[in-house]
Design an enzyme around this catalytic site. Structure first.
Site, PDB file in Angstrom:
ATOM      1  N   LYS A  42       0.765  -1.110   0.136  1.00 60.67           N
ATOM      2  CA  LYS A  42      -0.030  -0.072   0.059  1.00 60.67           C
ATOM      3  C   LYS A  42       0.743   1.088   0.003  1.00 60.67           C
ATOM      4  O   LYS A  42       0.415   2.399  -0.134  1.00 60.67           O
ATOM      5  CB  LYS A  42      -0.901   0.002   1.022  1.00 60.67           C
ATOM      6  N   GLU A  98       7.666   1.971  -6.145  1.00 66.23           N
ATOM      7  CA  GLU A  98       7.550   1.555  -4.848  1.00 66.23           C
ATOM      8  C   GLU A  98       7.773   2.604  -3.583  1.00 66.23           C
ATOM      9  O   GLU A  98       8.436   3.889  -4.073  1.00 66.23           O
ATOM     10  CB  GLU A  98       8.770   0.840  -4.343  1.00 66.23           C
ATOM     11  N   ASP A 102      14.525  -0.728   1.065  1.00 71.41           N
ATOM     12  CA  ASP A 102      15.080  -1.097   2.215  1.00 71.41           C
ATOM     13  C   ASP A 102      16.098  -2.116   2.330  1.00 71.41           C
ATOM     14  O   ASP A 102      17.328  -1.766   1.558  1.00 71.41           O
ATOM     15  CB  ASP A 102      14.004  -1.320   3.241  1.00 71.41           C
ATOM     16  N   LYS A 130      17.044   3.740   1.245  1.00 68.00           N
ATOM     17  CA  LYS A 130      17.575   3.543   2.586  1.00 68.00           C
ATOM     18  C   LYS A 130      18.933   2.884   2.390  1.00 68.00           C
ATOM     19  O   LYS A 130      18.817   1.599   2.641  1.00 68.00           O
ATOM     20  CB  LYS A 130      16.553   3.150   3.663  1.00 68.00           C
ATOM     21  N   PHE A 151      13.450   4.947  11.317  1.00 72.08           N
ATOM     22  CA  PHE A 151      12.037   4.525  10.649  1.00 72.08           C
ATOM     23  C   PHE A 151      11.359   5.667  10.069  1.00 72.08           C
ATOM     24  O   PHE A 151      11.092   6.668  10.881  1.00 72.08           O
ATOM     25  CB  PHE A 151      11.346   3.756  11.890  1.00 72.08           C
ATOM     26  N   ASP A 158       3.939   3.769   6.246  1.00 70.66           N
ATOM     27  CA  ASP A 158       3.329   3.467   7.502  1.00 70.66           C
ATOM     28  C   ASP A 158       4.222   2.828   8.640  1.00 70.66           C
ATOM     29  O   ASP A 158       5.039   2.415   8.455  1.00 70.66           O
ATOM     30  CB  ASP A 158       2.348   2.281   7.477  1.00 70.66           C
TER      31      ASP A 158
END
Ligand code: IMP
Ligand code: MG
Length: 180
Positions: A42, A98, A102, A130, A151, A158
């Site tokens: 999502k 995307e 990560d 990242k 984070f 989210d």
């Protein structure tokens, strides 16, 4: 919500400028190619909505959903296609969209899977990168911003399904998830 944000990394204005730039680049690179733009749900839904409106050439859009994260903050290493996209990509130029790259596990798996479906080309457009966290190398054609190893939430990203609706991108306070 804002009380849970340690600091803002990119404002709405920063994001709008970057998305416009990416849209212009894609429009130039894919002129005459009628690309299929596939949003990986999502997390990329807001980026996708803004990006496609910054693309000025004909294109089609599709959505797929994979799971690699539970409600925590680190990658499980397991990738599963929860919802596949609807259209055929045979002979088409595919651009995967995307939210954040990560460990690279999700995208490396997806690229490999999609390569077996006969796309003419596949490239990757990620809103955030990242790089410090990369475990599997992934080639990125279009990148919004590089972020530190913290984070990140907002603009679609989210933590435990929350904060996606923040219009900017920020670092989540570690106290929220009891991190190190
Ligand atoms: P990867 O397979 O480790 O590259 O995981 C990528 C996915 O993990 C992204 O699509 C996000 O859903 C999630 N993710 C990784 N880092 C963050 C973060 O800082 N904030 C929110 N989601 C993240
Ligand atoms: Mg995601």
């Amino acid at each position: 919500m804002t009380k849970d944000i340690e600091r803002v990394l990119f404002t709405e204005k920063d994001i709008a400028a970057k998305v416009a730039e990416l849209g212009a680049r894609i429009s130039k690179d894919y002129a005459g190619k009628d690309p299929v733009i596939v949003s990986v749900l999502k997390g990329s839904f807001i980026f996708m909505a803004d990006l496609v409106r910054a693309i000025t050439i004909p294109c089609t859009i599709d959505f797929m959903s994979v799971s690699s994260y539970g409600s925590g903050t680190s990658s499980s290493g397991e990738v599963r296609i929860v919802k596949d996209f609807d259209g055929s990509v045979n002979g088409r130029h595919l651009i995967l969209v995307e939210d954040i790259l990560d460990s690279g596990r999700t995208l490396s798996y997806l690229m490999q899977t999609l390569k077996t479906r006969g796309a003419a080309s596949i490239s990757l457009c990620t809103f955030l990168d990242k790089p410090e966290r990369r475990v599997v190398p992934v080639e990125v054609a279009y990148k919004g911003f590089t972020v530190p190893d913290s984070f990140i939430v907002g603009y679609g990203l989210d933590y435990d399904q929350k904060y996606r609706n923040l219009p900017y991108v920020g670092v989540l306070k570690t106290s929220v998830y009891g991190g190190e």
